[in-house]
Motif scaffolding. Structure first.
Motif, PDB file in Angstrom:
ATOM      1  N   ALA A  51       0.829  -1.209   0.000  1.00  8.42           N
ATOM      2  CA  ALA A  51       0.000   0.000   0.000  1.00  8.42           C
ATOM      3  C   ALA A  51       0.863   1.258   0.000  1.00  8.42           C
ATOM      4  O   ALA A  51       0.585   2.215  -0.750  1.00  8.42           O
ATOM      5  CB  ALA A  51      -0.931  -0.014   1.212  1.00  8.42           C
ATOM      6  N   THR A  52       1.897   1.275   0.798  1.00  8.84           N
ATOM      7  CA  THR A  52       2.769   2.449   0.878  1.00  8.84           C
ATOM      8  C   THR A  52       3.465   2.710  -0.454  1.00  8.84           C
ATOM      9  O   THR A  52       3.548   3.856  -0.917  1.00  8.84           O
ATOM     10  CB  THR A  52       3.818   2.255   1.991  1.00  8.84           C
ATOM     11  N   ALA A  53       3.972   1.638  -1.087  1.00 13.65           N
ATOM     12  CA  ALA A  53       4.682   1.788  -2.360  1.00 13.65           C
ATOM     13  C   ALA A  53       3.745   2.255  -3.466  1.00 13.65           C
ATOM     14  O   ALA A  53       4.109   3.119  -4.284  1.00 13.65           O
ATOM     15  CB  ALA A  53       5.341   0.465  -2.742  1.00 13.65           C
ATOM     16  N   VAL A  54       2.534   1.697  -3.519  1.00  9.93           N
ATOM     17  CA  VAL A  54       1.570   2.101  -4.555  1.00  9.93           C
ATOM     18  C   VAL A  54       1.164   3.554  -4.344  1.00  9.93           C
ATOM     19  O   VAL A  54       1.092   4.342  -5.305  1.00  9.93           O
ATOM     20  CB  VAL A  54       0.332   1.183  -4.532  1.00  9.93           C
ATOM     21  N   ALA A  55       0.920   3.953  -3.100  1.00 10.18           N
ATOM     22  CA  ALA A  55       0.533   5.340  -2.814  1.00 10.18           C
ATOM     23  C   ALA A  55       1.625   6.311  -3.253  1.00 10.18           C
ATOM     24  O   ALA A  55       1.334   7.372  -3.829  1.00 10.18           O
ATOM     25  CB  ALA A  55       0.252   5.504  -1.326  1.00 10.18           C
ATOM     26  N   ASP A  56       2.858   5.950  -3.015  1.00 10.70           N
ATOM     27  CA  ASP A  56       3.980   6.812  -3.411  1.00 10.70           C
ATOM     28  C   ASP A  56       3.998   7.027  -4.922  1.00 10.70           C
ATOM     29  O   ASP A  56       4.243   8.145  -5.404  1.00 10.70           O
ATOM     30  CB  ASP A  56       5.291   6.195  -2.938  1.00 10.70           C
ATOM     31  N   LEU A  57       3.713   5.979  -5.676  1.00 12.08           N
ATOM     32  CA  LEU A  57       3.701   6.109  -7.134  1.00 12.08           C
ATOM     33  C   LEU A  57       2.470   6.872  -7.623  1.00 12.08           C
ATOM     34  O   LEU A  57       2.560   7.678  -8.560  1.00 12.08           O
ATOM     35  CB  LEU A  57       3.753   4.721  -7.781  1.00 12.08           C
ATOM     36  N   LEU A  58       1.331   6.610  -7.025  1.00 14.05           N
ATOM     37  CA  LEU A  58       0.130   7.337  -7.435  1.00 14.05           C
ATOM     38  C   LEU A  58       0.279   8.837  -7.202  1.00 14.05           C
ATOM     39  O   LEU A  58      -0.270   9.653  -7.959  1.00 14.05           O
ATOM     40  CB  LEU A  58      -1.096   6.816  -6.661  1.00 14.05           C
ATOM     41  N   ASP A  59       1.048   9.217  -6.191  1.00 14.03           N
ATOM     42  CA  ASP A  59       1.223  10.632  -5.851  1.00 14.03           C
ATOM     43  C   ASP A  59       2.359  11.308  -6.614  1.00 14.03           C
ATOM     44  O   ASP A  59       2.519  12.524  -6.516  1.00 14.03           O
ATOM     45  CB  ASP A  59       1.510  10.774  -4.344  1.00 14.03           C
ATOM     46  N   ASN A  60       3.137  10.530  -7.370  1.00  9.61           N
ATOM     47  CA  ASN A  60       4.365  11.086  -7.960  1.00  9.61           C
ATOM     48  C   ASN A  60       4.446  10.736  -9.435  1.00  9.61           C
ATOM     49  O   ASN A  60       4.980   9.690  -9.822  1.00  9.61           O
ATOM     50  CB  ASN A  60       5.583  10.540  -7.206  1.00  9.61           C
ATOM     51  N   VAL A  61       3.935  11.603 -10.286  1.00 10.38           N
ATOM     52  CA  VAL A  61       3.912  11.337 -11.716  1.00 10.38           C
ATOM     53  C   VAL A  61       5.319  11.273 -12.303  1.00 10.38           C
ATOM     54  O   VAL A  61       5.593  10.457 -13.199  1.00 10.38           O
ATOM     55  CB  VAL A  61       3.052  12.382 -12.466  1.00 10.38           C
ATOM     56  N   ASP A  62       6.240  12.097 -11.803  1.00 15.89           N
ATOM     57  CA  ASP A  62       7.607  12.070 -12.321  1.00 15.89           C
ATOM     58  C   ASP A  62       8.278  10.725 -12.037  1.00 15.89           C
ATOM     59  O   ASP A  62       9.006  10.187 -12.880  1.00 15.89           O
ATOM     60  CB  ASP A  62       8.440  13.201 -11.701  1.00 15.89           C
ATOM     61  N   LYS A  63       8.030  10.192 -10.857  1.00 15.10           N
ATOM     62  CA  LYS A  63       8.611   8.895 -10.499  1.00 15.10           C
ATOM     63  C   LYS A  63       8.023   7.794 -11.367  1.00 15.10           C
ATOM     64  O   LYS A  63       8.737   6.880 -11.804  1.00 15.10           O
ATOM     65  CB  LYS A  63       8.365   8.608  -9.020  1.00 15.10           C
ATOM     66  N   ARG A  64       6.735   7.873 -11.653  1.00 13.83           N
ATOM     67  CA  ARG A  64       6.116   6.874 -12.523  1.00 13.83           C
ATOM     68  C   ARG A  64       6.721   6.924 -13.910  1.00 13.83           C
ATOM     69  O   ARG A  64       7.019   5.877 -14.517  1.00 13.83           O
ATOM     70  CB  ARG A  64       4.597   7.095 -12.608  1.00 13.83           C
ATOM     71  N   GLU A  65       6.922   8.120 -14.428  1.00 15.46           N
ATOM     72  CA  GLU A  65       7.475   8.249 -15.784  1.00 15.46           C
ATOM     73  C   GLU A  65       8.912   7.743 -15.842  1.00 15.46           C
ATOM     74  O   GLU A  65       9.300   7.065 -16.803  1.00 15.46           O
ATOM     75  CB  GLU A  65       7.396   9.708 -16.233  1.00 15.46           C
ATOM     76  N   ALA A  66       9.702   8.043 -14.829  1.00 19.80           N
ATOM     77  CA  ALA A  66      11.087   7.571 -14.800  1.00 19.80           C
ATOM     78  C   ALA A  66      11.138   6.049 -14.705  1.00 19.80           C
ATOM     79  O   ALA A  66      11.938   5.390 -15.379  1.00 19.80           O
ATOM     80  CB  ALA A  66      11.834   8.213 -13.629  1.00 19.80           C
ATOM     81  N   MET A  67      10.277   5.489 -13.886  1.00 16.67           N
ATOM     82  CA  MET A  67      10.245   4.041 -13.718  1.00 16.67           C
ATOM     83  C   MET A  67       9.747   3.352 -14.975  1.00 16.67           C
ATOM     84  O   MET A  67      10.188   2.250 -15.330  1.00 16.67           O
ATOM     85  CB  MET A  67       9.366   3.689 -12.529  1.00 16.67           C
ATOM     86  N   SER A  68       8.829   3.973 -15.671  1.00 18.49           N
ATOM     87  CA  SER A  68       8.324   3.435 -16.936  1.00 18.49           C
ATOM     88  C   SER A  68       9.456   3.258 -17.942  1.00 18.49           C
ATOM     89  O   SER A  68       9.600   2.202 -18.565  1.00 18.49           O
ATOM     90  CB  SER A  68       7.250   4.370 -17.499  1.00 18.49           C
ATOM     91  N   LEU A  69      10.283   4.290 -18.087  1.00 17.97           N
ATOM     92  CA  LEU A  69      11.403   4.228 -19.029  1.00 17.97           C
ATOM     93  C   LEU A  69      12.453   3.231 -18.576  1.00 17.97           C
ATOM     94  O   LEU A  69      12.994   2.457 -19.384  1.00 17.97           O
ATOM     95  CB  LEU A  69      12.027   5.618 -19.188  1.00 17.97           C
ATOM     96  N   ALA A  70      12.758   3.227 -17.279  1.00 19.50           N
ATOM     97  CA  ALA A  70      13.787   2.325 -16.751  1.00 19.50           C
ATOM     98  C   ALA A  70      13.372   0.868 -16.890  1.00 19.50           C
ATOM     99  O   ALA A  70      14.199  -0.005 -17.215  1.00 19.50           O
ATOM    100  CB  ALA A  70      14.071   2.663 -15.296  1.00 19.50           C
ATOM    101  N   GLY A  71      12.101   0.589 -16.654  1.00 17.77           N
ATOM    102  CA  GLY A  71      11.621  -0.787 -16.755  1.00 17.77           C
ATOM    103  C   GLY A  71      11.712  -1.314 -18.170  1.00 17.77           C
ATOM    104  O   GLY A  71      12.180  -2.440 -18.398  1.00 17.77           O
TER     105      GLY A  71
END
Length: 444
Positions: A390-410
């Motif tokens: 829950a904590t990890a998902v909430a962090d990503l839902l709240d942080n669009v920049d982190k989601r975009e960076a992780m998308s490219l890295a993955g």
């Protein structure tokens, strides 16, 4: 068991180079081989073994080899260039015990399969091995390699004894599934049924010890198989699975659905950790009223998962889909903001790799080989920890920049380290080693 590691791209690239089989002299230049892949049940919707058959056979054909697949029901989806040889059994898990007729009694293999099901056992691997041995003894001498996909039956030992060049992939030891299922069982009757169903493990442990050429799909699985089957890790070769990065790809034309999270898992299999995901969703719903979960998998009516969903009041938040095409699956990934892999154990972790290839941020547990696949391109949390999910998902839902960076890295990690082209090359090199050993033995 080795400590879990989250490898960086550079570290794992070096590791893969070190462990990759060297090209053997018997097949210098990777001359085309005639390969036969075996799977006792191989439909990709049924799990990782079917996905392995589908994509490994395709990758080997694209590498220039001739590939046949022999499979029992449910049959695999294979590339048109791959020849599918159907090896039907009684398919009792779909047709039921009432499908027995007099003609079935003419076959000892059918009798073994029917009585196994009647007494709560799982006889498919044993019976498939019997059928395949009979078929290949008569029709299989033209193959350069026979590659068994975790059947581990007495029939495989008979093939090896008859001189067939046999390779066996073990994805992970089913002993892990057994222990997790026993831990989740509600009473002694359930535990008795679980032990009976897993009784085929006695055969698999004995067979594994006598097979000459074993290969697995992750370092974690290599260690766990060695421990469970009383083998030396060095005697189990390692060739990582691949992900089809042409099929599993980002789809920018499909809009993200806000607060959509997604998971691909068998809902009522304790091994897949869906319970912990559902508990996390219930916690997240307090903070995100629009949160929704798409589950790719079947929900058993009246099962433990359905009861938990009702108890947590999540019925309106969860949608289940199953039997969908790969293109539909990719479209679902494109709609998701976050993918969660809540597994207690994975021998490799195809759902994590597929999501990363699609450019979706991944929250994964550290169960089994998942840290090897996800590495530093996703968020890794402890297994069986709903609060951490829950904590990890909430962090990503709240942080669009982190989601975009992780998308490219993955996406980059999967392209660099886990494409099927690389897997096919390493597997071909491994086949070459097997053939070289066979030739050296034959020549004295």
């Amino acid at each position: 068991m080795q400590a879990k590691q989250a490898f960086t791209v550079a570290e794992l690239a070096t590791t893969l180079t070190d462990i990759a089989p060297t090209t053997a002299t018997v097949n210098q230049g990777n001359a085309p081989l005639k390969i036969c892949l075996l799977g006792y049940r191989s439909q990709p919707y049924g799990g990782g073994q079917g996905i392995y058959i589908k994509y490994l056979s395709k990758a080997l054909v694209e590498a220039g080899h001739e590939v046949d697949v022999i499979s029992g029901q449910p049959y695999p989806h294979v590339d048109p260039r791959v020849k599918l040889i159907k090896m039907p059994g009684m398919n009792l898990f779909e047709t039921g015990l009432g499908s027995l007729n007099f003609s079935h009694l003419r076959s000892m293999t059918n009798i073994i399969e029917w009585t196994g099901k009647l007494t709560g056992g799982f006889s498919e691997p044993r019976c498939f091995g019997r059928r395949v041995f009979k078929y290949l003894k008569a029709h299989g001498r033209h193959y350069d390699i026979i590659h068994d996909n975790q059947c581990l039956s007495w029939g495989m030992l008979k093939l090896q004894k008859k001189g067939f060049p046999l390779v066996t992939t073990i994805h992970h030891p089913i002993t892990s599934d057994l222990q997790i299922a026993l831990n989740a069982a509600k009473d002694w009757k359930a535990r008795l049924f679980i032990r009976r169903w897993h009784s085929f493990l006695t055969m698999q442990k004995k067979v594994a010890k006598r097979l000459n050429h074993l290969v697995t799909v992750s370092e974690s699985a290599q260690q766990d198989i060695a421990s469970a089957f009383s083998l030396k890790p060095a005697g189990i070769s390692l060739v990582y699975n691949g992900i089809d990065t042409e099929e599993f790809r980002p789809m920018s034309s499909i809009a993200k659905k806000p607060f959509r999270i997604m998971a691909t898992a068998s809902a009522d299999a304790p091994l897949k950790g869906v319970r912990y995901l559902l508990e996390a969703v219930a916690e997240l719903a307090k903070q995100y009223p629009r949160l929704e979960l798409l589950m790719v998998g079947k929900l058993q009516a009246g099962g433990a998962t359905e009861r938990l969903i009702k108890r947590l009041k999540l019925t309106e938040r969860i949608t289940f889909v199953s039997g969908i095409s790969t293109e539909q699956l990719v479209a679902h990934y494109a709609e998701a903001q976050v993918v969660v892999v809540p597994s207690v154990y994975e021998g490799f972790g195809l759902p994590a790799g597929e999501a990363m290839a699609c450019g979706v941020p991944v929250v994964s547990t550290d169960g089994g080989a998942l840290p090897e696949v996800v590495g530093d391109a996703g968020v890794i949390v402890p297994a069986k920890n709903s609060q951490a999910i829950a904590t990890a998902v909430a962090d990503l839902l709240d942080n669009v920049d982190k989601r975009e960076a992780m998308s490219l890295a993955g996406r980059q990690r999967i392209e660099n380290l886990f494409c099927w082209k690389r897997t096919a090359k390493q597997m071909t090199d491994y086949y070459s080693q097997v053939l070289e050993k066979k030739n050296n033995y034959a020549n004295g």
